[in-house]
Design a protein around this motif. Structure first.
Motif, PDB file in Angstrom:
ATOM      1  N   MET A   1       0.843  -1.215   0.000  1.00 29.60           N
ATOM      2  CA  MET A   1       0.000   0.000   0.000  1.00 29.60           C
ATOM      3  C   MET A   1       0.865   1.246   0.000  1.00 29.60           C
ATOM      4  SD  MET A   1      -3.363  -0.705   2.307  1.00 29.60           S
ATOM      5  CE  MET A   1      -2.553  -1.214   3.796  1.00 29.60           C
ATOM      6  N   LEU A   2       1.923   1.234   0.791  1.00 33.08           N
ATOM      7  CA  LEU A   2       2.811   2.390   0.856  1.00 33.08           C
ATOM      8  C   LEU A   2       3.472   2.642  -0.499  1.00 33.08           C
ATOM      9  CD1 LEU A   2       4.070   4.587   2.595  1.00 33.08           C
ATOM     10  CD2 LEU A   2       5.852   2.962   3.241  1.00 33.08           C
ATOM     11  N   THR A   3       3.936   1.594  -1.138  1.00 34.28           N
ATOM     12  CA  THR A   3       4.562   1.724  -2.451  1.00 34.28           C
ATOM     13  C   THR A   3       3.575   2.277  -3.474  1.00 34.28           C
ATOM     14  OG1 THR A   3       6.037  -0.122  -1.952  1.00 34.28           O
ATOM     15  CG2 THR A   3       5.760   0.462  -4.281  1.00 34.28           C
ATOM     16  N   GLU A   4       2.339   1.773  -3.445  1.00 33.97           N
ATOM     17  CA  GLU A   4       1.317   2.243  -4.385  1.00 33.97           C
ATOM     18  C   GLU A   4       0.986   3.711  -4.139  1.00 33.97           C
ATOM     19  OE1 GLU A   4      -1.207   1.828  -7.641  1.00 33.97           O
ATOM     20  OE2 GLU A   4       0.331   0.469  -6.875  1.00 33.97           O
ATOM     21  N   LEU A   5       0.846   4.101  -2.880  1.00 37.51           N
ATOM     22  CA  LEU A   5       0.547   5.498  -2.558  1.00 37.51           C
ATOM     23  C   LEU A   5       1.696   6.423  -2.971  1.00 37.51           C
ATOM     24  CD1 LEU A   5      -1.164   5.095   0.918  1.00 37.51           C
ATOM     25  CD2 LEU A   5      -2.214   5.936  -1.178  1.00 37.51           C
ATOM     26  N   GLU A   6       2.922   5.973  -2.775  1.00 38.64           N
ATOM     27  CA  GLU A   6       4.070   6.786  -3.190  1.00 38.64           C
ATOM     28  C   GLU A   6       4.061   6.991  -4.706  1.00 38.64           C
ATOM     29  OE1 GLU A   6       7.283   4.526  -1.517  1.00 38.64           O
ATOM     30  OE2 GLU A   6       7.299   5.724   0.318  1.00 38.64           O
ATOM     31  N   ALA A   7       3.704   5.961  -5.441  1.00 39.79           N
ATOM     32  CA  ALA A   7       3.645   6.078  -6.893  1.00 39.79           C
ATOM     33  C   ALA A   7       2.536   7.041  -7.311  1.00 39.79           C
ATOM     34  CB  ALA A   7       3.408   4.706  -7.519  1.00 39.79           C
ATOM     35  N   ILE A   8       1.407   6.998  -6.628  1.00 39.39           N
ATOM     36  CA  ILE A   8       0.294   7.902  -6.939  1.00 39.39           C
ATOM     37  C   ILE A   8       0.676   9.341  -6.655  1.00 39.39           C
ATOM     38  CG2 ILE A   8      -2.046   8.575  -6.238  1.00 39.39           C
ATOM     39  CD1 ILE A   8      -2.551   5.538  -5.767  1.00 39.39           C
TER      40      ILE A   8
ATOM     41  N   SER B   1       3.716  10.595  -6.521  1.00 39.34           N
ATOM     42  CA  SER B   1       4.747  10.993  -7.480  1.00 39.34           C
ATOM     43  C   SER B   1       4.119  11.376  -8.821  1.00 39.34           C
ATOM     44  CB  SER B   1       5.739   9.852  -7.663  1.00 39.34           C
ATOM     45  OG  SER B   1       6.671  10.162  -8.662  1.00 39.34           O
ATOM     46  N   ASP B   2       3.160  10.581  -9.265  1.00 38.33           N
ATOM     47  CA  ASP B   2       2.470  10.861 -10.523  1.00 38.33           C
ATOM     48  C   ASP B   2       1.708  12.181 -10.430  1.00 38.33           C
ATOM     49  OD1 ASP B   2       1.629  10.188 -13.179  1.00 38.33           O
ATOM     50  OD2 ASP B   2      -0.323   9.646 -12.346  1.00 38.33           O
ATOM     51  N   ALA B   3       1.048  12.412  -9.317  1.00 34.62           N
ATOM     52  CA  ALA B   3       0.290  13.653  -9.134  1.00 34.62           C
ATOM     53  C   ALA B   3       1.220  14.861  -9.129  1.00 34.62           C
ATOM     54  CB  ALA B   3      -0.507  13.595  -7.840  1.00 34.62           C
TER      55      ALA B   3
ATOM     56  N   GLN C   1       4.093  15.122 -10.664  1.00 32.72           N
ATOM     57  CA  GLN C   1       4.545  15.340 -12.037  1.00 32.72           C
ATOM     58  C   GLN C   1       3.474  16.033 -12.868  1.00 32.72           C
ATOM     59  OE1 GLN C   1       5.708  11.486 -13.468  1.00 32.72           O
ATOM     60  NE2 GLN C   1       7.583  11.427 -12.246  1.00 32.72           N
ATOM     61  N   ARG C   2       2.219  15.647 -12.685  1.00 29.82           N
ATOM     62  CA  ARG C   2       1.124  16.288 -13.422  1.00 29.82           C
ATOM     63  C   ARG C   2       0.988  17.753 -13.041  1.00 29.82           C
ATOM     64  NH1 ARG C   2      -3.799  11.864 -13.300  1.00 29.82           N
ATOM     65  NH2 ARG C   2      -2.682  10.217 -14.409  1.00 29.82           N
ATOM     66  N   LEU C   3       1.109  18.050 -11.751  1.00 28.95           N
ATOM     67  CA  LEU C   3       1.028  19.446 -11.314  1.00 28.95           C
ATOM     68  C   LEU C   3       2.154  20.279 -11.912  1.00 28.95           C
ATOM     69  CD1 LEU C   3       0.021  19.093  -7.553  1.00 28.95           C
ATOM     70  CD2 LEU C   3      -1.332  20.118  -9.393  1.00 28.95           C
ATOM     71  N   GLU C   4       3.359  19.730 -11.951  1.00 28.85           N
ATOM     72  CA  GLU C   4       4.503  20.449 -12.537  1.00 28.85           C
ATOM     73  C   GLU C   4       4.247  20.721 -14.014  1.00 28.85           C
ATOM     74  OE1 GLU C   4       8.105  18.309 -11.798  1.00 28.85           O
ATOM     75  OE2 GLU C   4       7.966  18.566  -9.624  1.00 28.85           O
ATOM     76  N   GLN C   5       3.683  19.755 -14.729  1.00 31.00           N
ATOM     77  CA  GLN C   5       3.412  19.941 -16.146  1.00 31.00           C
ATOM     78  C   GLN C   5       2.325  20.995 -16.368  1.00 31.00           C
ATOM     79  OE1 GLN C   5       2.465  16.059 -17.642  1.00 31.00           O
ATOM     80  NE2 GLN C   5       4.598  15.402 -17.752  1.00 31.00           N
ATOM     81  N   GLU C   6       1.326  21.026 -15.486  1.00 34.35           N
ATOM     82  CA  GLU C   6       0.239  22.009 -15.628  1.00 34.35           C
ATOM     83  C   GLU C   6       0.725  23.424 -15.345  1.00 34.35           C
ATOM     84  OE1 GLU C   6      -3.012  20.853 -13.148  1.00 34.35           O
ATOM     85  OE2 GLU C   6      -3.441  19.040 -14.296  1.00 34.35           O
ATOM     86  N   GLU C   7       1.708  23.554 -14.446  1.00 37.94           N
ATOM     87  CA  GLU C   7       2.224  24.870 -14.093  1.00 37.94           C
ATOM     88  C   GLU C   7       3.081  25.466 -15.201  1.00 37.94           C
ATOM     89  OE1 GLU C   7       4.153  24.349 -10.344  1.00 37.94           O
ATOM     90  OE2 GLU C   7       2.260  24.218  -9.239  1.00 37.94           O
ATOM     91  N   GLN C   8       3.606  24.636 -16.083  1.00 36.82           N
ATOM     92  CA  GLN C   8       4.502  25.136 -17.142  1.00 36.82           C
ATOM     93  C   GLN C   8       3.739  25.736 -18.265  1.00 36.82           C
ATOM     94  OE1 GLN C   8       6.983  21.851 -18.227  1.00 36.82           O
ATOM     95  NE2 GLN C   8       8.106  21.903 -16.314  1.00 36.82           N
TER      96      GLN C   8
END
Length: 50
Positions: free
Chosen positions: A30-37, A39-41, A43-50
């Motif tokens: 569960m911890l690994t899955e949450l960390e991946a989620i 991390s993905d979120a 990255q998406r926020l960084e892309q939206e800010e650009q």
């Protein structure tokens, strides 16, 4: 003239739906899955800010 009754259609009994086996999640999985989620979120926020 005789009226012939057709054979009654036999309806098949509905098969019980096989539910997919639930995956047992341990703490580490569960911890690994949450960390991946997260991390993905991030990255998406960084892309939206650009």
């Amino acid at each position: 003239m005789k009226k012939h009754k057709g054979k009654a259609k036999q309806t098949a009994a509905p098969k019980e739906q096989e539910s997919p086996k639930r995956q047992e999640w341990g703490y580490e999985e569960m911890l690994t899955e949450l960390e991946a989620i997260v991390s993905d979120a991030e990255q998406r926020l960084e892309q939206e800010e650009q």
